[in-house]
Design an enzyme around this catalytic site. Structure first.
Site, PDB file in Angstrom:
ATOM      1  N   TYR A 135     -66.409   3.740 -42.539  1.00 51.22           N
ATOM      2  CA  TYR A 135     -65.355   4.057 -43.514  1.00 51.22           C
ATOM      3  C   TYR A 135     -64.185   3.089 -43.362  1.00 51.22           C
ATOM      4  CZ  TYR A 135     -61.247   6.432 -45.403  1.00 51.22           C
ATOM      5  OH  TYR A 135     -60.076   6.721 -46.069  1.00 51.22           O
ATOM      6  N   GLU A 158     -56.962   4.220 -41.122  1.00 44.88           N
ATOM      7  CA  GLU A 158     -58.203   4.024 -40.351  1.00 44.88           C
ATOM      8  C   GLU A 158     -58.522   2.534 -40.198  1.00 44.88           C
ATOM      9  OE1 GLU A 158     -60.662   6.199 -38.863  1.00 44.88           O
ATOM     10  OE2 GLU A 158     -58.985   7.584 -38.928  1.00 44.88           O
ATOM     11  N   SER A 205     -56.113   2.803 -46.052  1.00 45.00           N
ATOM     12  CA  SER A 205     -56.076   3.859 -45.038  1.00 45.00           C
ATOM     13  C   SER A 205     -55.645   3.344 -43.670  1.00 45.00           C
ATOM     14  CB  SER A 205     -57.482   4.459 -44.925  1.00 45.00           C
ATOM     15  OG  SER A 205     -57.604   5.222 -43.743  1.00 45.00           O
TER      16      SER A 205
HETATM   17  P1  GDP Z   1     -59.407  10.999 -40.026  1.00 47.45           P
HETATM   18  O1  GDP Z   1     -58.302  10.589 -39.118  1.00 47.45           O
HETATM   19  O2  GDP Z   1     -59.342  10.328 -41.355  1.00 47.45           O
HETATM   20  O3  GDP Z   1     -60.757  10.850 -39.420  1.00 47.45           O
HETATM   21  O4  GDP Z   1     -59.144  12.560 -40.359  1.00 47.45           O
HETATM   22  P2  GDP Z   1     -59.787  13.918 -39.758  1.00 47.45           P
HETATM   23  O5  GDP Z   1     -58.882  15.014 -40.198  1.00 47.45           O
HETATM   24  O6  GDP Z   1     -61.240  14.038 -40.149  1.00 47.45           O
HETATM   25  O7  GDP Z   1     -59.741  13.731 -38.154  1.00 47.45           O
HETATM   26  C1  GDP Z   1     -58.527  13.621 -37.465  1.00 47.45           C
HETATM   27  C2  GDP Z   1     -58.800  13.599 -35.961  1.00 47.45           C
HETATM   28  O8  GDP Z   1     -59.193  14.898 -35.534  1.00 47.45           O
HETATM   29  C3  GDP Z   1     -59.910  12.644 -35.505  1.00 47.45           C
HETATM   30  O9  GDP Z   1     -59.469  11.937 -34.383  1.00 47.45           O
HETATM   31  C4  GDP Z   1     -61.053  13.572 -35.120  1.00 47.45           C
HETATM   32  O10 GDP Z   1     -61.907  13.056 -34.104  1.00 47.45           O
HETATM   33  C5  GDP Z   1     -60.279  14.776 -34.623  1.00 47.45           C
HETATM   34  N1  GDP Z   1     -61.092  16.007 -34.639  1.00 47.45           N
HETATM   35  C6  GDP Z   1     -61.317  16.834 -33.571  1.00 47.45           C
HETATM   36  N2  GDP Z   1     -62.115  17.844 -33.937  1.00 47.45           N
HETATM   37  C7  GDP Z   1     -62.432  17.666 -35.244  1.00 47.45           C
HETATM   38  C8  GDP Z   1     -63.248  18.390 -36.165  1.00 47.45           C
HETATM   39  O11 GDP Z   1     -63.854  19.419 -35.848  1.00 47.45           O
HETATM   40  N3  GDP Z   1     -63.306  17.908 -37.452  1.00 47.45           N
HETATM   41  C9  GDP Z   1     -62.648  16.778 -37.835  1.00 47.45           C
HETATM   42  N4  GDP Z   1     -62.743  16.352 -39.122  1.00 47.45           N
HETATM   43  N5  GDP Z   1     -61.872  16.060 -36.978  1.00 47.45           N
HETATM   44  C10 GDP Z   1     -61.774  16.491 -35.692  1.00 47.45           C
END
Ligand code: GDP
Length: 328
Positions: free
Chosen positions: A151, A129, A127
């Site tokens: 993670y 990440e 990932s």
């Molecule tokens: P990730 O990059 O694997 O953590 O995928 P996500 O789709 O969960 O998050 C992408 C980005 O969106 C991250 O930087 C989060 O902090 C941001 N984000 C902002 N608001 C939200 C929310 O309500 N839910 C999630 N999942 N992410 C959010």
């Protein structure tokens, strides 16, 4: 004279990528086997349309013997390890479970391959990440890792154990460093799908607002259907290697929200509430991948643009929510 079909085993087959990869491999004539966890309520929604063409087996990444038995029974030519505890916020509330599935689970699959048949080819879903607090812009296969969540830390372990089993035992093991990839099959807890689902529900009058966290974060978002093709390509090469899979383009959360709400004919500013509770203890502020190696060696290129992806997801959610309203 007909030849036996290639056999593939997918862990995490009930997830977004598992469903796309299963479709992709079936279309190429593979016999596709999937590993599923026993659960009191089963969640086969994403593969329901494929179920009569798949062979599903119960096993668990936490149970070494179940994986050895499964690989011994199926004798796949290729194993795709897509199973994980994959949601970043959950990795703070359940860091040990995340380590068991997302880190040690990889070793359990590799150990099973080592014991049963070292010629099995292995793909590990790594990932972006892992880059976390990025050391270099854009990120490629040489960029150092600095994960920012349990993670991300677990995925770094999964990446290096994959490299190590290649170097220690000569196993054809590849790590695909996958940047964010989305689709209408994405779980609703992830940002993209949370937003497109909310836009559809607001448009159709079921709710009025959605709470989001950090709107300034930037990601390299691609289409999951494109990314599973890259997984397969990695296992068809002459030698195993690691590849960044990304679009090379970056957008902010706010841009994604604006595009999705715009597609639904809505002004996002009237509906989005920023909730500090949704900010993460440590954030990955920016990710942008450099997939030139995959382009050159795998001839892989993403086919769906960010704009097409968001449109596809909003349209699919509008249709789904409309159907739910008509036939609850
Ligand atoms: P990730 O990059 O694997 O953590 O995928 P996500 O789709 O969960 O998050 C992408 C980005 O969106 C991250 O930087 C989060 O902090 C941001 N984000 C902002 N608001 C939200 C929310 O309500 N839910 C999630 N999942 N992410 C959010």
């Amino acid at each position: 004279m007909s030849t036996d079909p290639q056999r593939a085993l997918i862990t995490g087959i009930t997830g977004q990528d598992g469903a796309y990869l299963a479709e992709f491999l079936l279309a190429r004539g593979y016999e596709v086997h999937g590993m599923v966890r026993r659960a009191s309520t089963e969640n086969f929604e994403r593969i329901a349309h494929l179920c009569d063409r798949l062979q599903l087996h119960q096993a668990d990444l936490l149970d070494q013997l179940s994986i050895v038995n499964l690989i011994n029974e199926v004798r796949p030519a290729e194993v795709y390890n897509l199973a994980a505890q994959s949601f970043v916020p959950t990795s703070w509330s359940q860091p040990l479970l995340t380590g068991e599935y997302t880190a040690l689970g990889v070793t359990r699959v590799l150990e099973a391959i080592r014991l049963v048949d070292r010629s099995i080819r292995f793909f590990q879903a790594s990932s972006s990440e892992m880059f976390g607090h990025v050391r270099q812009e854009p990120q490629n296969e040489q960029t150092p890792f600095w994960p920012r969540s349990p993670y991300g830390v677990a995925k770094v372990y999964g990446h290096w154990i994959t490299v190590n089993y290649r170097e220690s035992y000569g196993i054809f093991a590849c790590s695909g460093i996958m940047f964010n990839h989305e689709s209408p099959r994405r779980g609703k807890e992830f940002l993209s799908r949370k937003v497109t689902d909310a836009a559809a529900r607001i448009k159709l009058g079921l709710t009025r607002e959605v709470k989001l966290g950090n709107m300034a974060a930037r990601r390299d978002w691609g289409f999951a259907g494109d990314y599973v093709r890259a997984m397969w390509l990695m296992l068809q090469q002459d030698a195993p290697d690691d590849y960044v899979i990304a679009t090379g383009r970056q957008h902010s959360v706010e841009e994604l929200v604006e595009l999705a709400f715009g597609r639904a004919g809505l002004d996002w500013r009237k509906h989005v509430v920023v909730d500090p509770a949704l900010f993460r203890p440590a954030e990955v502020n920016t990710l942008r991948g450099d997939a030139r190696k995959a382009e050159q060696k795998l001839c892989w290129r993403p086919e769906v643009s960010f704009e097409e992806l968001v449109r596809m997801m909003v349209d699919a959610d509008l249709e789904r929510v409309r159907k739910e309203i008509e036939a609850p």
